[in-house]
Write a protein that holds these residues in place. Structure first.
Motif, PDB file in Angstrom:
ATOM      1  N   GLY A  40       0.817  -0.817   0.441  1.00  0.00           N
ATOM      2  CA  GLY A  40       0.040   0.351  -0.018  1.00  0.00           C
ATOM      3  C   GLY A  40       0.614   1.366  -0.297  1.00  0.00           C
ATOM      4  N   LYS A  99       5.350 -10.596   4.352  1.00  0.00           N
ATOM      5  CA  LYS A  99       4.219 -11.198   3.798  1.00  0.00           C
ATOM      6  C   LYS A  99       3.478 -11.701   3.043  1.00  0.00           C
ATOM      7  CE  LYS A  99       1.797  -7.595   5.461  1.00  0.00           C
ATOM      8  NZ  LYS A  99       0.990  -6.556   5.644  1.00  0.00           N
ATOM      9  N   ASN A 125       2.117  -2.834  10.822  1.00  0.00           N
ATOM     10  CA  ASN A 125       3.260  -3.428  10.281  1.00  0.00           C
ATOM     11  C   ASN A 125       4.277  -3.138  11.544  1.00  0.00           C
ATOM     12  OD1 ASN A 125       2.475  -4.838   7.662  1.00  0.00           O
ATOM     13  ND2 ASN A 125       1.614  -2.550   7.002  1.00  0.00           N
ATOM     14  N   GLY A 153      -6.125  -8.401   3.783  1.00  0.00           N
ATOM     15  CA  GLY A 153      -5.995  -7.904   2.896  1.00  0.00           C
ATOM     16  C   GLY A 153      -5.188  -8.041   1.461  1.00  0.00           C
ATOM     17  N   VAL A 154      -3.544  -8.676   1.933  1.00  0.00           N
ATOM     18  CA  VAL A 154      -3.404  -8.804   0.044  1.00  0.00           C
ATOM     19  C   VAL A 154      -3.488 -10.453  -0.135  1.00  0.00           C
ATOM     20  CG1 VAL A 154      -1.350  -7.935   0.981  1.00  0.00           C
ATOM     21  CG2 VAL A 154      -0.879 -10.025   2.094  1.00  0.00           C
TER      22      VAL A 154
HETATM   23  O1  LIG Z   1      -3.846  -4.246   2.816  1.00  0.00           O
HETATM   24  C1  LIG Z   1      -3.698  -3.283   2.182  1.00  0.00           C
HETATM   25  O2  LIG Z   1      -3.864  -2.362   2.559  1.00  0.00           O
HETATM   26  C2  LIG Z   1      -2.729  -3.172   1.133  1.00  0.00           C
HETATM   27  C3  LIG Z   1      -1.043  -4.332   1.683  1.00  0.00           C
HETATM   28  C4  LIG Z   1      -0.597  -3.823   2.886  1.00  0.00           C
HETATM   29  O3  LIG Z   1       0.244  -2.712   2.194  1.00  0.00           O
HETATM   30  C5  LIG Z   1       0.034  -4.501   3.920  1.00  0.00           C
HETATM   31  O4  LIG Z   1      -0.660  -5.200   4.055  1.00  0.00           O
HETATM   32  O5  LIG Z   1       0.875  -3.409   4.416  1.00  0.00           O
END
Ligand SMILES: O=C(O)CCC(=O)C(=O)O
Ligand SMILES: NC(=O)C1=CN([C@@H]2O[C@H](COP(=O)(O)OP(=O)(O)OC[C@H]3O[C@@H](n4cnc5c(N)ncnc54)[C@H](O)[C@@H]3O)[C@@H](O)[C@H]2O)C=CC1
Length: 366
Positions: free
Chosen positions: A42, A68, A261, A290-291
Motif C-alpha cells: 500500500g 508477508k 506493520n 488484505g493482501v
Molecule cells: O492490505 C493493504 O492495505 C495493502 C497491502 C499492504 O500494504 C499491507 O498489507 O500492509
C-alpha cells in the motif's frame, strides 16, 4: 543518508523518488523483492518529520511486504510507497494523479493499495492514471477496501494466539487494548465486541476514539497510557516500532496481536518478548488478510474463497508457534523462517527462460 548502503544491506531492488512541483507531491516507492511476482504494498500518507524518517519507513515496510506475501503463499513480491504530507489536510486530486503516473511508469513492477492515511477514494483517483492499483471502490468486480479482510485475519490470528496463551481461543470476557482506531481496527473492534471482549481504545484523533466508545462500549485512554492498560491482549493497529524496551516493561498483556506493520522496534525486542513468555503473533502473518483479498482479485475468485483463505490465518499462526517451540526460537524468527524458505525455493526454480522475455532476443538479433 547512505541510500545504496541501506539498499545493499537488505537487498532492495529499486527505490523511486517521486517529485511533482505543481501538486506538491513528494513520494517514495520502494521495491524490495520481485522473486514471487510484482511488488504489492500500500501507499502510506504521513506527516513525516524528515526525509530520513520517510525513507526508513518505506524501506522497512517494503521488506515486510516481501515476507508477508511469501509467508501467505502468494505470487506477489514486496514493495510499499509513502507520500509525505498530512492526510487530513494535504490530499488533492492532482497529487494522487501525479503519483498514479509514477506508478504507471513502473509498468506493473509495483502495485499499490491503501495504507495508513489513504483510502479507497484515493485509490480511485490513482486508478484514473494506472491499472496498477487495487482496493478501489467496490465496483465492477473489484474487491474494494482490503481493510475489513485484514481485520478478519487479525481476529482469527488473535484467537490462535489466545489459544496458545490461555488454552482457549474464546475471547469472551477478555480485555483487549487497541492502539489506533482506523480502517482495520474499527471492523476488528466490531468482531471483538460481538464475541464479548471488553475494549480499551486510544487514538491521536478524538473522533476516531469516540466512534469506538459509542459503537462498542469501549473505554478510552490517552495515547501514552495504552501500554499500561490492565488487559489480556495488546492490539497495536497504528504505526510501527512501538514494541521496544520501555513499552515492553509497561505491558501487562500476555498476548500481542494487532494489524500494525513492523511492530517490533528491533529484533532484540522480539527476543525479549520470547524470554518474558509474552505470546507475539507476528505482524505480517496476522495482518495478511488484505493482501490475500488483493491476490484473489488479481487472479480471479469470489468472496467465499477470500474468506476461507483469510480464516486460515488461524492455522498459519499456529504453525508459526509450532516452529517457535520446535526450534526454541522467538515467533518473529519462526515467521521469517517460513517466508525465507519459500523465497529461497522459488528463487531456485524460477531460473529458466520464458517466452515473455523474448524482447531480450529481439535486442540481441538487431
Ligand atoms: O492490505 C493493504 O492495505 C495493502 C497491502 C499492504 O500494504 C499491507 O498489507 O500492509
Ligand atoms: N489497511 C489494511 O488493509 C492494512 C493495514 N495494515 C497496517 O495496520 C495499521 C493500521 O492501518 P489502517 O487501519 O489502514 O490505517 P488508518 O490510518 O486507517 O488507521 C490508523 C489509526 O491509527 C491512529 N494513530 C496513529 N498514530 C497513533 C498513535 N501514536 N497512537 C494512537 N493512535 C494512532 C490514526 O489516527 C488512525 O486513526 C498500519 O500499521 C498499517 O500499515 C496492515 C495490513 C493491511
Amino acid at each position: 543518508m547512505q541510500i545504496f548502503d541501506r539498499m545493499v544491506t537488505d537487498d532492495y531492488e529499486q527505490v523511486v523518488v517521486c517529485q511533482d512541483k505543481a501538486s506538491g507531491l513528494k513520494g517514495i516507492i520502494a521495491i524490495h523483492d520481485t522473486t514471487l511476482g510484482p511488488a504489492l504494498g500500500g501507499t502510506r500518507m504521513w506527516n513525516y518529520h524528515s526525509e530520513e524518517e520517510a525513507f526508513t519507513d518505506v524501506l522497512r515496510l517494503a521488506k515486510g511486504m516481501t515476507y508477508k506475501n511469501a509467508a501467505a503463499g502468494l505470487s506477489l513480491g514486496g514493495g510499499k510507497a509513502v507520500i509525505i504530507g498530512d492526510p487530513r489536510h494535504d490530499k488533492k486530486e492532482e497529487l494522487f494523479r501525479a503519483f498514479g503516473r509514477f506508478i504507471e511508469g513502473l509498468n506493473g513492477r509495483y502495485i499499490t493499495a491503501e495504507d495508513v492515511g489513504t483510502s479507497s477514494k484515493d485509490m480511485d483517483v490513482i486508478f484514473e492514471e494506472t491499472n496498477y492499483v487495487t482496493g478501489i471502490t467496490d465496483e465492477s468486480g473489484k474487491s474494494g477496501d482490503p481493510s475489513p479482510m485484514t481485520a478478519l485475519g487479525v481476529y482469527h490470528g488473535m484467537k490462535a494466539a489466545a489459544n496458545e496463551a490461555f488454552g482457549t481461543s474464546d475471547l469472551l470476557g477478555k480485555t483487549v487494548a487497541v492502539q489506533g482506531v482506523g480502517s482495520v481496527s474499527y471492523p476488528l473492534c466490531q468482531h471483538l465486541y460481538e464475541e464479548g471482549a471488553s475494549l480499551v481504545v486510544t487514538d491521536i484523533h478524538e473522533d476516531a476514539v469516540q466512534r469506538a466508545v459509542r459503537d462498542f462500549n469501549a473505554v478510552k485512554v490517552a495515547p501514552d497510557e495504552i501500554y499500561e492498560v490492565d488487559c489480556d491482549i495488546f492490539c497495536p493497529c497504528a504505526l510501527g516500532g512501538i514494541i521496544k524496551n520501555d513499552t515492553i516493561k509497561k505491558l501487562k498483556a500476555k498476548v500481542i496481536a494487532g494489524s500494525a506493520n513492523n511492530q517490533l522496534h528491533t529484533n532484540e525486542d522480539g527476543d525479549l518478548l520470547f524470554q518474558k513468555g509474552i505470546i507475539y503473533a507476528p505482524d505480517y502473518i496476522i495482518n495478511a488478510g488484505g493482501v490475500i483479498q488483493i491476490e484473489v482479485e488479481l487472479t480471479g475468485g469470489n468472496k467465499e474463497k477470500v474468506q476461507e483463505k483469510v480464516k486460515n490465518i488461524y492455522n498459519t499462526v499456529q504453525n508459526v508457534f509450532a516452529i517457535s517451540k520446535r526450534d526454541k526460537i522467538p515467533t518473529y524468527k519462526a515467521a521469517d523462517t517460513l517466508a525465507e524458505e519459500r523465497l529461497e525455493k522459488l528463487k531456485n526454480s524460477r531460473r529458466q527462460f520464458l517466452r515473455e522475455e523474448q524482447h531480450i532476443l529481439r535486442k540481441i538479433s538487431r
